[in-house]
Design an enzyme around this catalytic site. Structure first.
Site, PDB file in Angstrom:
ATOM      1  N   ASP A 104      19.552  52.300 -14.061  1.00  0.00           N
ATOM      2  CA  ASP A 104      20.526  51.036 -14.602  1.00  0.00           C
ATOM      3  C   ASP A 104      21.568  52.374 -15.351  1.00  0.00           C
ATOM      4  OD1 ASP A 104      19.488  51.183 -17.106  1.00  0.00           O
ATOM      5  OD2 ASP A 104      17.569  49.429 -15.449  1.00  0.00           O
ATOM      6  N   ILE A 105      22.769  51.796 -15.838  1.00  0.00           N
ATOM      7  CA  ILE A 105      23.158  52.235 -17.117  1.00  0.00           C
ATOM      8  C   ILE A 105      22.249  53.052 -18.004  1.00  0.00           C
ATOM      9  CG2 ILE A 105      24.272  50.699 -18.379  1.00  0.00           C
ATOM     10  CD1 ILE A 105      26.382  52.003 -18.139  1.00  0.00           C
TER      11      ILE A 105
END
Length: 245
Positions: A104-105
């Site tokens: 994820d970011i």
């Protein structure tokens, strides 16, 4: 070697398999001089003359990179929010590449970047059970109750998570650090598991994919995988496949 036409086109860099199916349906692909409009046709890539919009199509050379993804980058080839993409860190790449699996970011760590769809499937699909190791730092003191919960599985919206390994636990009043080893990786699964146990994740870093690691690879840097590393990754996935039979 026989394979489906859309798979051949995708591995040649024309687009994703779904995009290639649409291109076939639109009448933009021919095989041995005959227009093909139905996806699923099986072709011999070594013998068939395959054209897209009248231009000959050849398979791209397979490339493999290990990337240490920084925070702030997404692991997709397209992003509606126009955020930074992990694949754009790699420079002077002419092939259509994508990451194997996702981080994820807010997370960082190791990603394999390639144009090899077969390897991507083997390393990403949960049925192949390729282990990924993560370094995790959370707020607060990590209790034995929480560790046991993670090891046995936590109930989330999609059901109960598979048991994970929790090792090298170092506890502190304000922060605790440990490693988690997963055989699957649903969306934000580690963060959701720990949140369910009452912990906020401050650092989440993937440190190993199977047996592949590189502690000397700096954040935002990448390198080519060696031939031996690629062979070992394939062998790892194949062993898991054979165990299922």
């Amino acid at each position: 070697m026989l394979e489906r036409l859309q798979k051949f086109l995708a591995e040649a860099g024309i687009g994703s398999r779904r995009e290639c199916e649409r291109l076939i349906e639109d009448g933009r692909v021919s095989v041995d001089g005959t227009l093909v409009t139905t996806p699923g046709m099986v072709v011999d890539a070594e013998k068939s003359a395959i054209h897209f919009d009248g231009a000959p199509v050849q398979k791209e050379r397979k490339i493999y990179y290990l990337l240490n993804k920084p925070k702030g980058y997404v692991c997709s080839n397209r992003d509606e929010l126009d955020r930074l993409k992990a694949i754009d860190i790699l420079e002077n790449i002419t092939q259509r590449i994508y990451t194997i699996g996702r981080l994820d970011i807010e997370s960082e760590g190791l990603l394999i970047v390639t144009n090899d769809g077969d390897l991507a499937n083997k390393l990403s699909h949960p049925k192949f059970e390729v282990k990924k190791t993560y370094f995790v730092e959370v707020d607060g003191f990590m209790t034995n109750v929480a560790v046991d919960a993670l090891k046995s599985g936590v109930w989330l919206s999609f059901g109960k998570t598979r048991p994970v390994m929790v090792q090298n636990v170092r506890r502190g009043k304000k922060r605790s650090r440990f490693e988690m080893v997963l055989k699957e990786g649903k969306n934000r699964e580690i963060r959701r598991m720990l949140n369910d146990c009452g912990y906020k994740v401050q650092i989440l870093r993937r440190t190993k994919i199977g047996n592949l690691s590189d502690p000397d690879l700096k954040v935002s840097k990448y390198r080519k995988l060696t031939g031996a590393e690629v062979v070992r990754l394939y062998a790892l996935a194949e062993r898991k496949t054979h165990k299922k039979k």
